[in-house]
Design an enzyme around this catalytic site. Structure first.
Site, mmCIF file in Angstrom:
data_model
loop_
_atom_site.group_PDB
_atom_site.id
_atom_site.type_symbol
_atom_site.label_atom_id
_atom_site.label_comp_id
_atom_site.label_asym_id
_atom_site.label_seq_id
_atom_site.Cartn_x
_atom_site.Cartn_y
_atom_site.Cartn_z
ATOM 1 N N TYR A 71 0.840 -1.208 0.000
ATOM 2 C CA TYR A 71 0.000 0.000 0.000
ATOM 3 C C TYR A 71 0.869 1.251 0.000
ATOM 4 O O TYR A 71 0.575 2.227 -0.683
ATOM 5 C CB TYR A 71 -0.945 0.012 1.213
ATOM 6 C CG TYR A 71 -1.966 1.124 1.094
ATOM 7 C CD1 TYR A 71 -3.169 0.919 0.423
ATOM 8 C CD2 TYR A 71 -1.696 2.405 1.595
ATOM 9 C CE1 TYR A 71 -4.083 1.946 0.255
ATOM 10 C CE2 TYR A 71 -2.601 3.438 1.434
ATOM 11 C CZ TYR A 71 -3.799 3.203 0.775
ATOM 12 O OH TYR A 71 -4.689 4.221 0.598
ATOM 13 N N PHE A 123 -7.499 20.900 -25.112
ATOM 14 C CA PHE A 123 -7.862 19.489 -25.156
ATOM 15 C C PHE A 123 -9.115 19.324 -24.302
ATOM 16 O O PHE A 123 -9.304 20.046 -23.327
ATOM 17 C CB PHE A 123 -6.722 18.563 -24.702
ATOM 18 C CG PHE A 123 -7.097 17.130 -24.935
ATOM 19 C CD1 PHE A 123 -7.156 16.639 -26.232
ATOM 20 C CD2 PHE A 123 -7.486 16.309 -23.889
ATOM 21 C CE1 PHE A 123 -7.584 15.336 -26.480
ATOM 22 C CE2 PHE A 123 -7.913 15.008 -24.123
ATOM 23 C CZ PHE A 123 -7.956 14.518 -25.415
ATOM 24 N N THR A 124 -9.948 18.371 -24.682
ATOM 25 C CA THR A 124 -11.280 18.239 -24.068
ATOM 26 C C THR A 124 -11.240 18.117 -22.537
ATOM 27 O O THR A 124 -11.871 18.910 -21.834
ATOM 28 C CB THR A 124 -12.008 17.016 -24.658
ATOM 29 O OG1 THR A 124 -11.146 15.881 -24.543
ATOM 30 C CG2 THR A 124 -12.345 17.228 -26.126
ATOM 31 N N ASP A 214 1.291 20.375 -20.749
ATOM 32 C CA ASP A 214 0.650 19.072 -20.923
ATOM 33 C C ASP A 214 1.671 18.292 -21.738
ATOM 34 O O ASP A 214 1.752 18.430 -22.964
ATOM 35 C CB ASP A 214 -0.679 19.206 -21.661
ATOM 36 C CG ASP A 214 -1.376 17.859 -21.803
ATOM 37 O OD1 ASP A 214 -0.659 16.831 -21.847
ATOM 38 O OD2 ASP A 214 -2.617 17.823 -21.882
ATOM 39 N N LYS A 257 0.124 7.334 -23.545
ATOM 40 C CA LYS A 257 0.573 7.578 -24.921
ATOM 41 C C LYS A 257 2.068 7.234 -25.048
ATOM 42 O O LYS A 257 2.410 6.093 -25.263
ATOM 43 C CB LYS A 257 0.310 9.040 -25.310
ATOM 44 C CG LYS A 257 -1.167 9.351 -25.553
ATOM 45 C CD LYS A 257 -1.939 9.599 -24.286
ATOM 46 C CE LYS A 257 -3.344 10.063 -24.547
ATOM 47 N NZ LYS A 257 -4.140 10.144 -23.315
ATOM 48 N N ARG A 381 -13.170 14.663 -34.208
ATOM 49 C CA ARG A 381 -12.446 15.717 -33.487
ATOM 50 C C ARG A 381 -12.857 17.050 -34.118
ATOM 51 O O ARG A 381 -12.153 17.624 -34.916
ATOM 52 C CB ARG A 381 -10.927 15.523 -33.604
ATOM 53 C CG ARG A 381 -10.396 14.257 -32.970
ATOM 54 C CD ARG A 381 -10.138 14.335 -31.475
ATOM 55 N NE ARG A 381 -11.313 14.267 -30.619
ATOM 56 C CZ ARG A 381 -11.257 14.173 -29.304
ATOM 57 N NH1 ARG A 381 -10.110 14.121 -28.676
ATOM 58 N NH2 ARG A 381 -12.348 14.140 -28.583
ATOM 59 N N PHE A 448 -19.104 14.026 -26.521
ATOM 60 C CA PHE A 448 -18.696 13.134 -27.617
ATOM 61 C C PHE A 448 -18.628 11.667 -27.213
ATOM 62 O O PHE A 448 -18.802 10.784 -28.040
ATOM 63 C CB PHE A 448 -17.337 13.582 -28.185
ATOM 64 C CG PHE A 448 -16.288 13.774 -27.133
ATOM 65 C CD1 PHE A 448 -16.136 15.000 -26.520
ATOM 66 C CD2 PHE A 448 -15.482 12.725 -26.730
ATOM 67 C CE1 PHE A 448 -15.189 15.185 -25.519
ATOM 68 C CE2 PHE A 448 -14.527 12.887 -25.745
ATOM 69 C CZ PHE A 448 -14.384 14.127 -25.132
HETATM 70 C C1 P71 Z 1 -6.834 10.746 -26.884
HETATM 71 C C2 P71 Z 1 -6.907 10.884 -25.418
HETATM 72 C C3 P71 Z 1 -7.909 10.069 -24.647
HETATM 73 C C4 P71 Z 1 -9.219 10.752 -24.818
HETATM 74 C C5 P71 Z 1 -9.618 11.701 -23.918
HETATM 75 C C6 P71 Z 1 -10.793 12.402 -24.131
HETATM 76 C C7 P71 Z 1 -11.521 12.141 -25.271
HETATM 77 C C8 P71 Z 1 -11.134 11.171 -26.152
HETATM 78 C C9 P71 Z 1 -9.977 10.486 -25.917
HETATM 79 C C10 P71 Z 1 -6.023 12.193 -23.624
HETATM 80 C C11 P71 Z 1 -5.286 13.319 -23.213
HETATM 81 C C12 P71 Z 1 -4.531 14.098 -24.156
HETATM 82 C C13 P71 Z 1 -3.881 15.241 -23.746
HETATM 83 C C14 P71 Z 1 -3.112 16.075 -24.693
HETATM 84 C C15 P71 Z 1 -4.669 14.920 -21.528
HETATM 85 C C16 P71 Z 1 -5.328 13.755 -21.881
HETATM 86 C C17 P71 Z 1 -6.097 13.027 -20.838
HETATM 87 N N1 P71 Z 1 -6.131 11.831 -24.878
HETATM 88 N N2 P71 Z 1 -3.970 15.633 -22.443
HETATM 89 O O1 P71 Z 1 -6.162 11.574 -27.517
HETATM 90 O O2 P71 Z 1 -4.430 13.727 -25.446
HETATM 91 O O3 P71 Z 1 -5.393 11.906 -20.464
HETATM 92 O O4 P71 Z 1 -6.927 10.036 -21.170
HETATM 93 O O5 P71 Z 1 -5.009 9.639 -19.602
HETATM 94 O O6 P71 Z 1 -6.999 10.877 -18.844
HETATM 95 O O7 P71 Z 1 -7.441 9.814 -27.422
HETATM 96 P P1 P71 Z 1 -6.138 10.545 -20.006
#
Ligand code: P71
Length: 458
Positions: A71, A123-124, A214, A257, A381, A448
């Site tokens: 833990y 970013f969303t 980011d 990523k 997108r 979305f």
């Molecule tokens: C991507 C994602 C995952 C995603 C998130 C929201 C809608 C569709 C797909 C996530 C990112 C990202 C950047 C620049 C933060 C996050 C969040 N991307 N910053 O591209 O690209 O990270 O998913 O690990 O929570 O498909 P998280």
């Protein structure tokens, strides 16, 4: 034209199936024409996202067996902390379950009601985590980024005039911090240059403004710096990363990523005050500060993947595989965002489906049509992702109305790229037969993911 040679061989395979035409037609209707709502088993080639979809290496899998699931004080936490210190150069690290966990901790700490957060595009999830504590994200990316045809090599760059305008208009006290994304996702996977990062640091020093990155796709951004920016041709990626990060006060990071893992995230900083406060809040929302929502084995895989993902030969193959797909499409005149980005090829839906109005959601329509045609899953997108204006409640129609063909890392072969390109070219040749969509269900947050649609007959 040949695809890039993979700098690995394949040890484990996962079968995939091409569903029948009849099943594809049924599946996309069951999913309300939203590719997020498709069953994975109905998908042949999954280009929905590069997030959490990488193939791990034998070294990462070996690390998974060394998970220390205590833990508190897990060995793997210290390995991850060391990897972050060495690869990115930050002193402090707080682990989280994924990127948005880090956004939540970092942005809720720094943003107060009425604050602005200038960022190179948006970013969303980042935008939402700025809005939840009462802030507003504003766009300070260079104009070139909003033009899919513009060939600027660093379309992720910050426009200092735009930043200055917000400072003059709102006052420096209203700016929470400057937020800079690496390899800007919504712009098409477009990098920011080292020169721009360096100049931004100088600009912000004058105002004592914090810069938070980011850094999610920073290794791919570093590859582009090495490829395109004078003076970095022979610099090891890890040195480029250390220099990039040295111009910031901290970062949030989705490990899903560039770290070549299926889950994980963290925030990192040199700022003791940010560190202490977020380390305190992590125990409220994510888990103890030595695991933050990850299993010990997950932290080990992130630690190893963070290092592995900076290898030059790997990054070269990675970026060139994305480029291979993009070039196959460009050769057939399919409209895509240029230059081809780091993690994905983006189709310009406004040019692909010019017969549809913005209210018929061209990018959503195109993503659904691609699935129905070939069982390739992609992601909208555009205006559905952008969401409604927080103040007026109206739909916002960004210039970029795109479909993202996101390439998971080390997962698909070049013949998968060829199948995808051929299918999209065929669809392009019968594009005027594709009917638009109407939204029939819209959730409040990040619509979305769960929105549903119906076809509007041509
Ligand atoms: C991507 C994602 C995952 C995603 C998130 C929201 C809608 C569709 C797909 C996530 C990112 C990202 C950047 C620049 C933060 C996050 C969040 N991307 N910053 O591209 O690209 O990270 O998913 O690990 O929570 O498909 P998280």
């Amino acid at each position: 034209m040949n695809g890039p040679v993979e700098p690995f061989k394949i040890k484990v395979v996962e079968p995939v199936n091409l569903p029948s035409e009849e099943r594809r037609k049924e599946a996309i209707r069951e999913a309300g024409f939203n590719t997020f709502l498709l069953l994975s088993e109905d998908v042949f080639i999954d280009l929905l996202t590069d997030s959490g979809t990488s193939a791990m290496s034998d070294n990462q899998w070996a690390g998974m067996m060394l998970g220390d699931e205590a833990y508190a004080g897990s060995k793997n936490f210290y390995n991850l902390e060391k990897a972050v210190q060495e690869v990115l150069g930050y002193k402090y690290m707080v682990p989280t379950h994924q990127g948005r966990g880090a956004e939540h901790l970092m942005y809720s700490h720094l943003v107060k009601p009425g604050h602005l957060v200038p960022r190179n595009m948006y970013f969303t999830t980042s935008k939402l985590h700025v809005e939840l504590p009462g802030g507003k994200m504003v766009d300070v990316i260079i104009d070139e980024a909003h033009d899919p045809e513009n060939l600027h090599p660093f379309k992720g760059n910050v426009d200092f005039k735009k930043l200055q305008k917000y400072i003059d208009e709102y006052g420096i006290d209203k700016i929470a911090f400057v937020n800079v994304e690496m390899d800007v996702n919504m712009a098409g996977g477009q990098p920011i240059s080292m020169q721009n990062l360096r100049e931004l640091r100088e600009f912000c020093n004058d105002y004592k403004l914090k810069i938070i990155y980011d850094a999610t796709r920073s290794s791919e951004n570093a590859y582009f710096i090495r490829e395109r920016e004078k003076g970095y041709e022979d610099t090891p990626i890890i040195n480029i990363l250390n220099e990039m990060m040295s111009y910031s006060d901290g970062c949030i990071y989705s490990s899903k990523k560039d770290c070549l893992v299926n889950i994980g995230g963290f925030l990192a900083t040199n700022d003791k005050e940010i560190f202490e406060s977020t380390r305190n809040m992590v125990v409220v929302y994510e888990g103890l500060h030595t695991y933050g929502g990850m299993a010990g084995r997950d932290m080990e895989a992130v630690a190893r993947g963070l290092r592995e993902g900076t290898q030059y030969e790997y990054l070269k193959y990675r970026v060139n595989q994305v480029r291979y797909l993009g070039e196959l499409l460009m050769k057939a005149n399919v409209p895509i965002v240029k230059p081809i980005g780091g993690h994905a090829v983006f189709l310009n839906a406004l040019k692909f489906l010019p017969h549809l109005s913005r209210e018929q959601w061209p990018a959503q329509t195109l993503a659904a049509a691609i699935y129905e045609d070939s069982a390739v899953r992609t992601m909208e997108r555009g205006a559905i992702s952008k969401g409604r204006d927080k103040e007026t409640g109206q739909n916002v129609f960004p210039k970029l109305e795109l479909v993202r063909l996101t390439i998971p890392r080390r997962v698909y072969t070049n013949s998968h790229m060829e199948y995808t390109a051929n299918s999209i070219v065929n669809l392009y040749n019968k594009r005027d037969t594709i009917p638009g969509l109407k939204m029939i269900y819209e959730p409040q947050y990040l619509r979305f993911f769960q929105a549903r649609f119906e076809q509007v007959p041509l």
